[in-house]
Scaffold this active site. Structure first.
Site, PDB file in Angstrom:
ATOM      1  N   LYS A  52       0.891  -1.167   0.000  1.00  0.00           N
ATOM      2  CA  LYS A  52       0.000   0.000   0.000  1.00  0.00           C
ATOM      3  C   LYS A  52       0.923   1.209   0.000  1.00  0.00           C
ATOM      4  CE  LYS A  52      -2.922   2.823   2.866  1.00  0.00           C
ATOM      5  NZ  LYS A  52      -3.820   3.009   4.007  1.00  0.00           N
ATOM      6  N   GLY A  55      -7.991   9.394   8.917  1.00  0.00           N
ATOM      7  CA  GLY A  55      -8.378   9.553  10.320  1.00  0.00           C
ATOM      8  C   GLY A  55      -9.383  10.660  10.578  1.00  0.00           C
ATOM      9  N   ALA A 107      -9.307   5.572   3.310  1.00  0.00           N
ATOM     10  CA  ALA A 107      -9.162   6.720   4.230  1.00  0.00           C
ATOM     11  C   ALA A 107     -10.387   7.623   4.261  1.00  0.00           C
ATOM     12  CB  ALA A 107      -7.938   7.564   3.891  1.00  0.00           C
ATOM     13  N   ASN A 161      -9.712   2.087   9.017  1.00  0.00           N
ATOM     14  CA  ASN A 161      -9.075   1.717  10.274  1.00  0.00           C
ATOM     15  C   ASN A 161      -9.712   2.459  11.452  1.00  0.00           C
ATOM     16  OD1 ASN A 161      -5.559   1.264  11.215  1.00  0.00           O
ATOM     17  ND2 ASN A 161      -7.362   1.146  12.459  1.00  0.00           N
TER      18      ASN A 161
END
Lengths: 66, 264
Positions: free
Chosen positions: B99, B160, B187, B209
């Site tokens: 990645k 994030g 993302a 994530n």
């Protein structure tokens, strides 16, 4: 001889050193990969890779990532 | 089962998940299992011999999952750094998948397109399967495809941030222009409905994530994303109805009791 290891100066008594010897002296055994002066060094070449004064060695291992 | 091929492997799940930021290693492992994901992202960082020799418990937990590992080059700011990191990752993780992340701006962690293209060029020549984390730029997508990428991973929004899909139009355009590439929104996903939207746009997968790891109950949220990705994919495959300006009754009108003609 002084070498940058993971961003910190480390002092070695010997004047000539291979990457393999450096890793052994620091206690590294397995589960890591190495870059010398920002260039990858494959495992098979540790014993034939000479380390010079002020070289920068990075030793990395798996961690969490996104 | 809706199996698909990503690079040289077959998968059933279209959810790719990260291994960072969980409240504990056990919750990480349980959440990844609950997500049904078959691909987990990992990273590399400097380690002292003392730490390493006491056992890398994180790596042991990941290996126990027995799923595909996708190493990243997170934190790299130049093509050179990313190339070196990819090579170290290939040796440690014994995979040619990477990645590829090359950050161009520290405020929003936006990928640097120029360094990304350069790193991709070198790594593909070196035999890597490059899965580039990129901004949602159509021309950049073309350059990466021309270099031989079979998978593109445009951002939904900054890493994030949990802001979801900032620009569905751009994502949709990339989908239309590259019908044969694997496209993964990577993302910025914050909630399950963001993942559903990505899948409804025809994306092949979603990589996230923080949305799971930072949820109040990560394991429950992992399950929510498992079903969201499935729902979005099924919705896309089923074909969404045309929007209409006017209402149209779903219950048959013929035979309605008390029926009378409206004057207007």
């Amino acid at each position: 001889m002084r070498v940058w290891v993971n961003g910190e100066i480390k002092e070695f008594k010997r004047d000539s050193l291979t990457l393999k010897e450096l890793l052994e002296e620091l206690g590294y055994r397995d589960g890591f990969a190495v870059a010398l002066n920002n260039t990858f060094v494959i495992k098979g070449k540790y014993s034939t890779t000479p380390i010079k004064e002020s070289d920068r060695v990075d030793i990395v291992a798996p961690i969490q990532g996104g | 089962m809706d199996s698909w091929k990503l690079e040289d492997r077959e998968f059933n799940s279209r959810l790719l998940i990260g291994s960072a930021l969980y409240p504990s290693p056990q919750i990480m492992q349980d959440a990844i299992r609950a997500s049904g994901s078959q691909i987990v992202t990992v990273a590399l960082r400097r380690q002292s011999a003392t730490n390493l020799n006491s056992g890398n418990s994180f790596w042991e937990l990941i290996k126990e999952l027995n799923i595909t590992v996708l190493p990243n080059t997170a934190g790299c700011h130049t093509a050179k750094e990313a190339i070196t990191t990819a090579m170290m990752a290939r040796e440690i993780f014994e995979t040619n998948w990477i990645k590829l992340e090359v950050i161009g701006n520290q405020y929003n962690l936006q990928p640097d397109p120029f360094e990304l293209v350069e790193a991709t060029r070198v790594l593909i020549k070196e035999g890597f399967r490059v899965l580039p984390y990129m901004s949602d730029d159509l021309v950049l997508a073309q350059k990466l495809a021309d270099l031989g990428c079979k998978t593109l991973m445009p951002w939904g929004s900054p890493i994030g941030s949990g802001r979801g899909l900032m620009n569905p139009y751009n994502l949709k355009t990339i989908r239309k222009q590259f019908p044969n590439l694997n496209l993964i929104v990577d993302a910025g996903i914050g909630k399950p409905s963001d993942a559903i939207l990505a899948m409804e746009l025809g994306y092949d997968g979603v990589l996230l994530n923080s949305a799971v790891a930072l949820a109040q109950e990560p394991i429950k949220m992992a399950k929510a994303f498992k079903y969201a990705v499935l729902a979005g994919r099924l919705g896309f495959k089923a074909g969404v109805m045309q929007k209409r300006d006017m209402a149209s009754p779903s219950t048959p009108t013929v035979g309605t009791p008390f029926w009378h003609q409206f004057s207007k």
